[in-house]
Design an enzyme around this catalytic site. Sequence first.
Site, PDB file in Angstrom:
ATOM      1  N   LYS A 112       0.881  -1.165   0.000  1.00 25.64           N
ATOM      2  CA  LYS A 112       0.000   0.000   0.000  1.00 25.64           C
ATOM      3  C   LYS A 112       0.921   1.218   0.000  1.00 25.64           C
ATOM      4  O   LYS A 112       1.477   1.607   1.023  1.00 25.64           O
ATOM      5  CB  LYS A 112      -0.913   0.008   1.227  1.00 25.64           C
ATOM      6  N   TYR A 121       3.352   4.333  -9.860  1.00 26.13           N
ATOM      7  CA  TYR A 121       3.242   2.870  -9.906  1.00 26.13           C
ATOM      8  C   TYR A 121       1.777   2.503 -10.095  1.00 26.13           C
ATOM      9  O   TYR A 121       0.920   2.986  -9.348  1.00 26.13           O
ATOM     10  CB  TYR A 121       3.757   2.242  -8.607  1.00 26.13           C
ATOM     11  N   LYS A 145      -3.124  -2.372   7.515  1.00 30.02           N
ATOM     12  CA  LYS A 145      -2.237  -1.250   7.799  1.00 30.02           C
ATOM     13  C   LYS A 145      -1.163  -1.603   8.833  1.00 30.02           C
ATOM     14  O   LYS A 145      -1.387  -2.424   9.717  1.00 30.02           O
ATOM     15  CB  LYS A 145      -3.054  -0.077   8.345  1.00 30.02           C
ATOM     16  N   CYS A 158      29.520  19.961  26.218  1.00 32.54           N
ATOM     17  CA  CYS A 158      29.960  20.144  27.596  1.00 32.54           C
ATOM     18  C   CYS A 158      31.476  20.011  27.584  1.00 32.54           C
ATOM     19  O   CYS A 158      32.026  19.080  26.998  1.00 32.54           O
ATOM     20  CB  CYS A 158      29.323  19.063  28.474  1.00 32.54           C
TER      21      CYS A 158
HETATM   22  S1  IVH Z   1      -6.471  -0.316  -4.766  1.00 31.55           S
HETATM   23  C1  IVH Z   1     -10.848  -0.218  -5.428  1.00 31.55           C
HETATM   24  N1  IVH Z   1      -3.921  -0.791  -4.329  1.00 31.55           N
HETATM   25  O1  IVH Z   1      -4.929   3.482  -0.979  1.00 31.55           O
HETATM   26  C2  IVH Z   1      -9.516  -0.184  -4.843  1.00 31.55           C
HETATM   27  N2  IVH Z   1      -4.842   1.263  -3.529  1.00 31.55           N
HETATM   28  O2  IVH Z   1      -7.713   3.545   0.558  1.00 31.55           O
HETATM   29  C3  IVH Z   1      -8.755   1.048  -5.152  1.00 31.55           C
HETATM   30  N3  IVH Z   1      -3.221   2.725  -2.428  1.00 31.55           N
HETATM   31  O3  IVH Z   1      -6.863   5.775  -2.730  1.00 31.55           O
HETATM   32  C4  IVH Z   1      -7.437   1.143  -4.558  1.00 31.55           C
HETATM   33  N4  IVH Z   1      -1.483   1.411  -2.702  1.00 31.55           N
HETATM   34  O4  IVH Z   1      -4.367   5.846  -3.114  1.00 31.55           O
HETATM   35  C5  IVH Z   1      -4.939   0.077  -4.152  1.00 31.55           C
HETATM   36  N5  IVH Z   1      -1.678  -1.308  -4.074  1.00 31.55           N
HETATM   37  C6  IVH Z   1      -2.696  -0.462  -3.897  1.00 31.55           C
HETATM   38  C7  IVH Z   1      -2.538   0.782  -3.245  1.00 31.55           C
HETATM   39  C8  IVH Z   1      -3.651   1.619  -3.077  1.00 31.55           C
HETATM   40  C9  IVH Z   1      -1.918   2.580  -2.231  1.00 31.55           C
HETATM   41  C10 IVH Z   1      -4.020   3.878  -1.960  1.00 31.55           C
HETATM   42  C11 IVH Z   1      -4.841   4.529  -3.041  1.00 31.55           C
HETATM   43  C12 IVH Z   1      -6.263   4.533  -2.556  1.00 31.55           C
HETATM   44  C13 IVH Z   1      -6.125   4.209  -1.109  1.00 31.55           C
HETATM   45  C14 IVH Z   1      -7.272   3.315  -0.709  1.00 31.55           C
END
Ligand code: IVH
Length: 681
Positions: free
Chosen positions: A124, A231, A323, A435
């Site tokens: 993420k 990415y 998370k 010091c």
């Molecule tokens: S999928 C329908 N994959 O996390 C699913 N999101 O709370 C759409 N994000 O706004 C998101 N890494 O900015 C997805 N590997 C990942 C991600 C990712 C970061 C962020 C993205 C999104 C938020 C979701």
Amino acid sequence: MEQRESVVARIDTLREAIADHNYRYYVQDAPTVSDAQYDALMRELQALEAAHPDLITPDSPTQRVGAEPVAAFGPVRHSVAMLSLGNAFDEDEVVAFNRRVEDTLRGAGMLSDDKGVHYQAEYKLDGLAISIRYEQGRLVQAATRGDGQTGEDVTSNIRTLRSLPLKLRGNYPDVLEVRGEVVMTRADFERLNQQQRDRGDKVFVNPRNAAAGSLRQLDPRITASRPLRFYAYGWGEMSGNVPAFTLHSEVLDWFATLGFPVSPNREVVQGLEQLLAFYRRTGEQRDQLPFEIDGVVYKVNTLRAQDVLGFVARAPRFALAHKYPAQEETTRLLDIEVQVGRTGAITPVARLEPVFVGGVTVTNATLHNEDEIRRKDVRIGDTVTVRRAGDVIPEVVGPIPELRPDDARQFVMPDHCPVCGSAIERPEDEAVARCTGGLFCAAQRKQSLLHAVSRKALDIDGVGEKLIDQLVESGRVASLADMFTLTVDELAQLERMGKKSATNLVKALEKARTPALEQLLFALGIRHVGETTARALAQHFGSLQAVMDATEDDLLGVPDVGPVVAASIVRFFAEPHNREVIDALAERGVQARAVESQTQGRSLPLAGKTLVLTGTLPEWTREEASRHIMAAGGKISGSVSRKTAYVVAGEQAGSKLTRAQDLGVPVLDEAGLKALLGMQE
Ligand code: IVH
């Protein structure tokens, strides 16, 4: 005419070569030209286009900054909504998610075997979500997420990201909206902040803010100057000439062939256990990754299963964000006190209202030095952002100015040491105040002792801050040599010490009487002599006496030793007090082991070889193993590549082992390593 044809051909070649180099660099992570060669191609193209302006096209790499600054970002309605993800903060929530997915799919007759559902697990990324639309292979529009229905038009800014193709490669569809994250790597973030500081501009608090701030510039030339990366992790509208896919992972693999950098280290895993294992493994690597992540994302991999699972409110039922504990939180700064280090350096320390951050409760955080406090404009009473990443000491990132109370106070550096009362001085060209009490200062004495017994120095187990406090405060131990006169009986009398720990400690002291020369040199705490320099000195001189006798000129002959270090070493050994401690150590039987130097004929078994350690070894600690490897002429690296000679793997070895297997790098266990070192009986 003929000349024009050759110009057209050359322009085409250059554009293709540049796009190709971008692809190799950003997508394959395997550049084949240097920056200078790349720049030369770019300059040649610019020159040809300047001479033939009619040949300029919008998707030429010279046209990334095409547009003029705008007054505001226009709205963009997303053709397919940009959703968010459900969050899990602990394993129970992942268990519940997986159960819901399994139940639904079983009910639909789509889960047959009992090994569980296939998921794609990925990072993420901690940046900002962007949707980029390509029509007939050309980048036509880019938008932020906004409220999920309508975002902001950031096309001119997104075009400036070199990691994004302006024109797709291969067999592209008629319409493709690629979705993913715009991020800044940690290294780029540090560089950018340094640049900002040098220019007297505002610094960014973290890579995500830097990425967001850079993308939300009304002038695309500013965005172009910022090191942003993209990415891909998903898609919106996708139509016309789209291959038939069954898996999410296949679509992302296809994106890579079209020229997009795709979220790295994706894995297809099966079942709950493998999800959790991915989470843990990634958690261990989190602080070493080039960019920041705030969790991992699990997505059901079969597209048809995704359809069956569908959506709740604004998030898919087929995906979940798991998370990690936040690495930044806000809390109140109650006071700023100062701490005295081993070399007398005074560090201002923030006393905080306790806050849970980076997985622990934090009550103190470093503020580095006086200038840093001024620069960040942190005041006592402020609400501040506190950051703790991995094992790094927690730090105060900065204040939240809107929450500043009227009675917030500035920090004033004391002019006398709070521990020994000696003057505090700050040389004009240095950032650090010190010091001036030297080893007269109990704080400096304690810190020197803690350094001397630490793992990379004499590695004496069982000596902590509390014990050193007692020994120094009672006057029993004044220098490192005194440590080696401690007896079991007197130690057992001390607070928090039983007979057993006292016996263990005396055993540990016994073992520490014959350190490697480099350990002893490092333990002495000579300013500017870290472990690497200590090792170089040991290799070069072979004995402590030879280092002590060395002149500055002799020392300058050691790799990595410059004038400042050489002067510091000579000054250290010229100090009678330091000589006395070394003599007393020798009297108490502390003597470095003989060094087997490379010049002594026999070549070292691991000379020129790089090894990587992973997992827990049965007998040796990581430090011990590293020390043996280095003593045998080997080098230690944190990551596996084709150049790695061996990976030494213990229990719970992680991705380094997998990578070694992928690359065909030989893997050893501890016994194998000992055999290699010629230590096996
Ligand atoms: S999928 C329908 N994959 O996390 C699913 N999101 O709370 C759409 N994000 O706004 C998101 N890494 O900015 C997805 N590997 C990942 C991600 C990712 C970061 C962020 C993205 C999104 C938020 C979701």
